[in-house]
Enzyme design. Sequence first.
Site: not given
Length: 431
Positions: A205, A340
């Site tokens: 990330e 999500k």
Amino acid sequence: MSEIVDIYAREILDSRGNPTLECEVFLESGAFGRAAVPSGASTGEREALELRDGDKGRYLGKGVLQAVDNVNNRIADELIGMEASDQVGIDQRMLEMDGTEFKSNLGANAILGVSLAVAKAAAEEAGLPLYKYIGGANARELPLPMMNIINGGAHADNNVDIQEFMIMPAGACCFAEALRMGAEIFHALKGVLKAKGYNTAVGDEGGFAPNLKSNEEALEVIMEAIVKAGYKPGDDVLLALDVASSELFDKEKGIYTLENEAQKEKTPAQMVDFYENLVNKYPIISIEDGMAENDWDGWKLMTDRLGKKIQIVGDDLFVTNPKILKEGIQKGIANSILIKLNQIGTLTETLEAIEMAKRAGYTTVISHRSGETEDTTLADLAVAVNAGQIKTGSLCRTDRVAKYNQLLRIEDELDTTAEFKGHNVFYNIKK
């Protein structure tokens, strides 16, 4: 004129070099929408199923040609002729076609790709940016970013147990300023790590992924970087953790194992003690997945002990599922939900989970996955629902920065009507 005339899916690559699905939806008017589906590394047991081919001779079994075929030859036939503006009807039709609890027939990746591409096509047809199409006239709050600047756990090949160490520039006056502060701290952190002789390679990330002496040392170097960048911890910048503790939990023993701690094995009560000590020592405002998804007693203990002081976020716990969230609300577990899109698999169900959380006084954090693409839908979603917070990685890697850049564009477009609440996004915590 918003009638769907064609739907087409293809296999593309995500930020980890793994295949994922991209979908395009075409309307009678010529309007068009495209969406790409993300993929997670640490996933909840009750997430909607991401359909993979399993052919080890192709992309190591991770191909998505079956999901692509499901879009092109099953879903398309069913949806062509429907109005793209009927988002709920379209999503419902796909759920009926699939007929399973976890979308294991068509695949959540197939269903989500279509769901999001339909919304984008309908927004273009309406002449509106996606955030305004989904959220209406009141969509104007820019989110406070959770910026993952040190990666560990399943997101990095290092010895750090906690998956994400994040900064939240809550003292900023606007999103653009928050982004600047985050970028400056990120660069300062690189200097701090280099000076200590640590590796400055980045994880999935975009955060740094060094081997450290302990999990707490990650907090120490971040605090040093905040000061070095000219900011004050606690006032200008808050800290947040994603422990991803389902990865650390032995279900049979009921024990958590943190390999980088002096006392490696911890009971749920000892984990809460561990967190409480960190919260008292550092300006930590948020802890995500502090307990394993199946350790509901541990979650209750953590919420009772820390729920008035910090944001306690359920990710693997709730998996963006309204049914599971409802149970958590009834039991008084957590005070925030991570959202999500691919955990549940349709835009409609995602919006339902957000609405349920807000009605219960839970905060909402819109989140990326560790396997991302250049798709920026979640930036628009964060503003559309006035979520107040977004989690989309570090300050490098285009797959992460693309979302931040989209938020800059939205803030610019909203101009004087844009809102940024900073510290005030934590409305359910006693200051």
